[in-house]
Design an enzyme around this catalytic site. Sequence first.
Site, mmCIF file in Angstrom:
data_model
loop_
_atom_site.group_PDB
_atom_site.id
_atom_site.type_symbol
_atom_site.label_atom_id
_atom_site.label_comp_id
_atom_site.label_asym_id
_atom_site.label_seq_id
_atom_site.Cartn_x
_atom_site.Cartn_y
_atom_site.Cartn_z
ATOM 1 N N HIS A 1 0.861 -1.181 0.000
ATOM 2 C CA HIS A 1 0.000 0.000 0.000
ATOM 3 C C HIS A 1 0.901 1.236 0.000
ATOM 4 O O HIS A 1 1.471 1.591 1.030
ATOM 5 C CB HIS A 1 -0.901 0.021 1.236
ATOM 6 C CG HIS A 1 -1.934 -1.057 1.271
ATOM 7 N ND1 HIS A 1 -2.996 -1.097 0.386
ATOM 8 C CD2 HIS A 1 -2.066 -2.146 2.070
ATOM 9 C CE1 HIS A 1 -3.741 -2.164 0.651
ATOM 10 N NE2 HIS A 1 -3.202 -2.816 1.656
ATOM 11 N N HIS B 1 -0.567 -6.647 -5.400
ATOM 12 C CA HIS B 1 -0.722 -7.897 -4.657
ATOM 13 C C HIS B 1 -0.118 -9.031 -5.477
ATOM 14 O O HIS B 1 -0.218 -9.051 -6.710
ATOM 15 C CB HIS B 1 -2.205 -8.189 -4.413
ATOM 16 C CG HIS B 1 -2.491 -9.626 -4.113
ATOM 17 N ND1 HIS B 1 -2.930 -10.514 -5.088
ATOM 18 C CD2 HIS B 1 -2.377 -10.352 -2.968
ATOM 19 C CE1 HIS B 1 -3.089 -11.703 -4.548
ATOM 20 N NE2 HIS B 1 -2.759 -11.648 -3.278
ATOM 21 N N ASN C 1 0.641 -13.488 -4.952
ATOM 22 C CA ASN C 1 0.571 -14.674 -4.119
ATOM 23 C C ASN C 1 1.011 -15.868 -4.946
ATOM 24 O O ASN C 1 0.585 -16.026 -6.089
ATOM 25 C CB ASN C 1 -0.864 -14.894 -3.604
ATOM 26 C CG ASN C 1 -1.010 -16.174 -2.816
ATOM 27 O OD1 ASN C 1 -1.168 -17.254 -3.376
ATOM 28 N ND2 ASN C 1 -0.966 -16.050 -1.508
ATOM 29 N N VAL C 2 1.896 -16.691 -4.370
ATOM 30 C CA VAL C 2 2.222 -17.984 -4.970
ATOM 31 C C VAL C 2 2.102 -19.026 -3.865
ATOM 32 O O VAL C 2 2.457 -18.768 -2.708
ATOM 33 C CB VAL C 2 3.639 -18.007 -5.597
ATOM 34 C CG1 VAL C 2 3.650 -17.220 -6.892
ATOM 35 C CG2 VAL C 2 4.696 -17.448 -4.640
ATOM 36 N N ARG C 3 1.578 -20.189 -4.193
ATOM 37 C CA ARG C 3 1.286 -21.176 -3.160
ATOM 38 C C ARG C 3 1.401 -22.590 -3.726
ATOM 39 O O ARG C 3 1.296 -22.802 -4.937
ATOM 40 C CB ARG C 3 -0.100 -20.943 -2.579
ATOM 41 C CG ARG C 3 -1.209 -20.895 -3.612
ATOM 42 C CD ARG C 3 -2.505 -20.316 -3.047
ATOM 43 N NE ARG C 3 -3.536 -20.274 -4.066
ATOM 44 C CZ ARG C 3 -3.697 -19.267 -4.923
ATOM 45 N NH1 ARG C 3 -2.895 -18.222 -4.873
ATOM 46 N NH2 ARG C 3 -4.659 -19.295 -5.824
ATOM 47 N N HIS D 1 0.535 -5.769 -17.734
ATOM 48 C CA HIS D 1 0.016 -6.956 -18.412
ATOM 49 C C HIS D 1 1.043 -7.554 -19.371
ATOM 50 O O HIS D 1 1.057 -8.777 -19.578
ATOM 51 C CB HIS D 1 -1.289 -6.620 -19.122
ATOM 52 C CG HIS D 1 -2.463 -6.591 -18.197
ATOM 53 N ND1 HIS D 1 -3.202 -7.702 -17.915
ATOM 54 C CD2 HIS D 1 -2.993 -5.581 -17.459
ATOM 55 C CE1 HIS D 1 -4.161 -7.397 -17.046
ATOM 56 N NE2 HIS D 1 -4.049 -6.118 -16.758
ATOM 57 N N HIS E 1 -20.903 -7.724 -5.173
ATOM 58 C CA HIS E 1 -21.941 -6.969 -4.487
ATOM 59 C C HIS E 1 -21.984 -5.511 -4.950
ATOM 60 O O HIS E 1 -22.946 -4.807 -4.673
ATOM 61 C CB HIS E 1 -21.750 -7.033 -2.969
ATOM 62 C CG HIS E 1 -20.418 -6.555 -2.489
ATOM 63 N ND1 HIS E 1 -19.300 -7.339 -2.526
ATOM 64 C CD2 HIS E 1 -20.026 -5.374 -1.953
ATOM 65 C CE1 HIS E 1 -18.262 -6.679 -2.028
ATOM 66 N NE2 HIS E 1 -18.680 -5.473 -1.680
ATOM 67 N N GLY F 1 -6.122 -21.449 11.459
ATOM 68 C CA GLY F 1 -5.579 -21.103 12.761
ATOM 69 C C GLY F 1 -4.317 -20.273 12.725
ATOM 70 O O GLY F 1 -3.610 -20.177 13.738
ATOM 71 N N ARG G 1 -1.914 -16.890 12.719
ATOM 72 C CA ARG G 1 -1.970 -15.647 13.504
ATOM 73 C C ARG G 1 -2.858 -14.630 12.792
ATOM 74 O O ARG G 1 -2.663 -14.338 11.614
ATOM 75 C CB ARG G 1 -0.578 -15.041 13.672
ATOM 76 C CG ARG G 1 0.377 -15.826 14.518
ATOM 77 C CD ARG G 1 1.775 -15.227 14.496
ATOM 78 N NE ARG G 1 1.818 -13.899 15.103
ATOM 79 C CZ ARG G 1 2.130 -12.792 14.456
ATOM 80 N NH1 ARG G 1 2.363 -12.828 13.148
ATOM 81 N NH2 ARG G 1 2.184 -11.647 15.094
#
Length: 314
Positions: free
Chosen positions: A108, A118, A120-122, A155, A181, A264, A266
């Site tokens: 930010h 943002h 994310n790699v997982r 891109h 929404h 679970g 933190r």
Amino acid sequence: MADDVDNMVSSVRAYFLGLQAELCARFEALTDNARYRGSDIETPGGGLARPRVLAAPFDDSLTQRGIEKSAVQFTHSVGAALPPAATERNPNLAGLPFQALAVSVIVHPHNPYVPTCHMNVRFFAVASAPVTWYFGGGFDLTPCYGFEEDAVDWHRAAAQAVGAHYPDMKARCDDYFYLSHRNEARGIGGIFFDDWTEGGFTASLGLVSRVGDAFGPAYEAIFRRRAVQEYGEPQRHWQALRRGRYAEFNLAIDRGTRYGLQSGRRVESVLASLPPLVRWDYDHRPPEGSQEARLMQEFLPRRDWLGAVDKTGD
């Protein structure tokens, strides 16, 4: 089976830890005298949580800092059963022991002309018969003010990282980072993928590595380009309103937030991606013809950012 999973996890963990360190160093260089802080928390079964958060003090002279808040989080979880957020697409994995690794990044910036980013790699692995594993991830850009150059460069970097997979991954990103929404996109997208195993483990880790390696340079170039632009309170007000949309997505829609809370982890780490200062003004509508209105009308609706460039041969 367990040995196969351990070997895969070892390779992924080494890359993810290196990626976290590289991104922290890169983003620290964008901010005056600021450093990520955190700790290494060992978890049961050989897991590790390594939160890293950069945040300016509330009363600090924030105009001197390039980044107002950032989190670059590494997690390696070992558990008896995946939480519901991870098995809703793969119910056959419910109740099985697993290992999961991820690097999740949010920046930010203070300057409203610099977009939020943002990444994310997982990786998930289950020692079932046969071994089940898959990768996921991607990156997206959330500007408060729209600039064609930034969108095209972002891109283009995504397309170079994933090649022929770009059109499908872009469409998935546009679909996912959407506030249904409000009937409104969160930002200008990027790439997003889930349950990725194409070409086998080595090829899949290669694709994920290209995504992770492309993210930092692509964002840094845009950050440095926009960080020199002057701004005032009206732009900060608009930024706070747009951050409200970001918070809505993370709290109401994002699967990663649900996964973190259900597993679970933190709470401080799970919610570290939330922006530090946010506004919700009732029924706010930017004036017609303004830069703010242009973001809403021209940049947030789904677009082919590379089509026009390709047609000109650029």
